[in-house]
Motif scaffolding. Structure first.
Motif, short mmCIF file in Angstrom:
data_model
loop_
_atom_site.label_atom_id
_atom_site.label_comp_id
_atom_site.label_asym_id
_atom_site.label_seq_id
_atom_site.Cartn_x
_atom_site.Cartn_y
_atom_site.Cartn_z
N HIS A 179 13.73 -15.91 -31.22
CA HIS A 179 13.98 -16.92 -32.25
C HIS A 179 13.84 -16.33 -33.65
N ALA A 180 14.79 -16.65 -34.51
CA ALA A 180 14.71 -16.24 -35.91
C ALA A 180 13.53 -16.96 -36.58
N PRO A 181 12.85 -16.31 -37.50
CA PRO A 181 11.69 -16.95 -38.13
C PRO A 181 12.10 -18.01 -39.14
N GLY A 182 11.46 -19.16 -39.06
CA GLY A 182 11.67 -20.22 -40.04
C GLY A 182 10.70 -20.05 -41.20
N PRO A 183 10.60 -21.04 -42.08
CA PRO A 183 9.67 -20.97 -43.21
C PRO A 183 8.25 -20.71 -42.75
N GLN B 60 6.63 -22.20 -26.64
CA GLN B 60 6.87 -21.06 -25.76
C GLN B 60 7.23 -19.79 -26.52
N ARG B 61 7.90 -19.91 -27.63
CA ARG B 61 8.28 -18.72 -28.39
C ARG B 61 7.08 -18.03 -29.03
N GLN B 62 5.90 -18.70 -29.00
CA GLN B 62 4.69 -18.11 -29.56
C GLN B 62 3.82 -17.41 -28.51
N GLN B 63 4.11 -17.60 -27.24
CA GLN B 63 3.24 -17.10 -26.18
C GLN B 63 3.25 -15.57 -26.11
N GLY B 64 2.12 -14.98 -25.70
CA GLY B 64 1.93 -13.55 -25.82
C GLY B 64 2.54 -12.68 -24.74
N TYR C 216 15.52 -7.35 -34.48
CA TYR C 216 15.07 -7.72 -33.13
C TYR C 216 16.31 -8.10 -32.32
N PRO C 217 16.27 -7.98 -31.01
CA PRO C 217 17.42 -8.31 -30.17
C PRO C 217 17.60 -9.82 -30.00
N GLU C 218 18.76 -10.21 -29.52
CA GLU C 218 19.02 -11.63 -29.29
C GLU C 218 18.15 -12.18 -28.16
N THR C 219 17.87 -11.34 -27.15
CA THR C 219 17.01 -11.76 -26.04
C THR C 219 15.99 -10.66 -25.75
#
Length: 331
Positions: free
Chosen positions: A29-33, A105-109, A5-8
């Protein structure tokens, strides 16, 4: 190895109340656990998006909109050893998924990539497709949450063979705004779980469809005597779902129907004043402050807040992954 995935990426955001929406570049955002990154291919809008864009409700600008999405998994975070099954059911890169998210916000569709906990998603059934699946999560979870958490109705999962509700199976349950997305899902959910006396309020053109979906009787809110018609059909209505939440359009007529002991679940926010070209909308997040003195003594007014459903353990384990519920629903 570079990430998939891209940085932005592009995101649709608000900049101020009532201002035109714009596209901003935001970080991916990189995925966490126990998280995944999804490339969004479909999204759907809900009334909350309108209230946030037009009225600034629960939004700090700039604000990314959208609580639902459907897309393809492109990256996985590490497994979370403390995650509770089955909500941590593993996903794979390439899976087509859909979800209902809100917390960050990183979860919004309304953006090209979302990074979100995997248990907020389910796999898209192959015979359904993303376009249809994306319309399900917000509305279906709202229907369940309202029935169980706010009205106290039984919706066991999975449904026991031959199961009939021990209480309220034949009691009237009034759904005002039954032709709305939440209203349609609520009507079907109640029928599927054995509630046989659903009363639907909607425009007359929707009555035939609502009866096929499980409504026993239908009423047209355009009729001046609609509340008299409802009370002539059923005198003691103890459960009400207000899918619209509008002061004059729904709450005032419902104040003439509800009686002592009635639970009225109102979709939040309640609209006190609709927006016009000159005036901003006015909302209330507390239905108890509206029409004070006009409700019968003993009516319980409940503001529906679907976003809190995960705090109810039954929903964390039984509704998600959404895949399980939807596959059962379709079959």
């Amino acid at each position: 190895m570079s990430p998939a995935y891209p940085e932005t990426h592009d995101a649709v955001v608000t900049t101020a109340k009532r201002a035109p929406l714009v596209i901003h570049q935001v970080p991916t955002h990189a995925p966490g656990p126990n998280e995944v990154v999804v490339r969004v291919q479909w999204t759907s809008s809900s009334p909350l998006d309108l209230h946030q864009a037009d009225g600034g409700l629960l939004a700090t600008h700039p604000f990314i909109l959208g609580g639902s999405f459907a897309g393809t998994v492109v990256a996985l975070g590490p497994e979370d050893p403390s995650a509770v099954k089955p909500t941590s059911e593993p996903l794979r890169v390439g899976d087509e998924v859909f979800g209902f998210t809100w917390e960050k916000q990183r979860q919004q569709g309304f953006q090209t990539y979302v990074t979100t906990p995997r248990h907020l998603m389910g796999r898209v059934p192959p015979d359904l497709g993303m376009r249809a699946a994306v319309t399900v999560p917000t509305n279906l979870v709202t229907a369940f949450h309202t029935a169980v958490q706010d009205l106290g109705l039984e919706l066991p999962w999975p449904v026991p063979e031959g199961w009939t509700p021990a209480r309220h199976a034949d009691d009237p349950i009034l759904i005002w705004g039954a032709a709305s997305s939440v209203g349609l899902f609520t009507t079907q959910v109640l029928r599927h779980w054995g509630y046989r006396n659903v009363l639907a309020v909607a425009s007359k053109k929707h009555h035939a469809e609502l009866k096929k979906m499980g409504a026993r009787a239908c009423f047209d809110y355009n009729d001046a005597d609609v509340t008299d018609q409802i009370l002539s059909a059923e005198r003691h209505i103890q459960h009400v779902v207000d899918c619209i939440g509008q002061l004059e359009g729904t709450l005032r007529p419902l104040s003439r129907v509800a009686e002592k002991g009635t639970k009225v679940a109102v979709m939040m926010p309640a609209i006190v004043r609709d927006a016009t070209a000159e005036l901003e909308p006015v909302y209330s997040m507390n239905p108890k402050e509206l029409l004070v003195g006009e409700w019968a003594e003993g009516v319980e007014l409940i503001g529906v807040r679907t976003f809190f459903y995960e705090k109810v353990s039954e929903f964390s384990s039984n509704i998600f992954p959404l895949r399980c519920l939807l596959v059962s629903w379709l079959t």
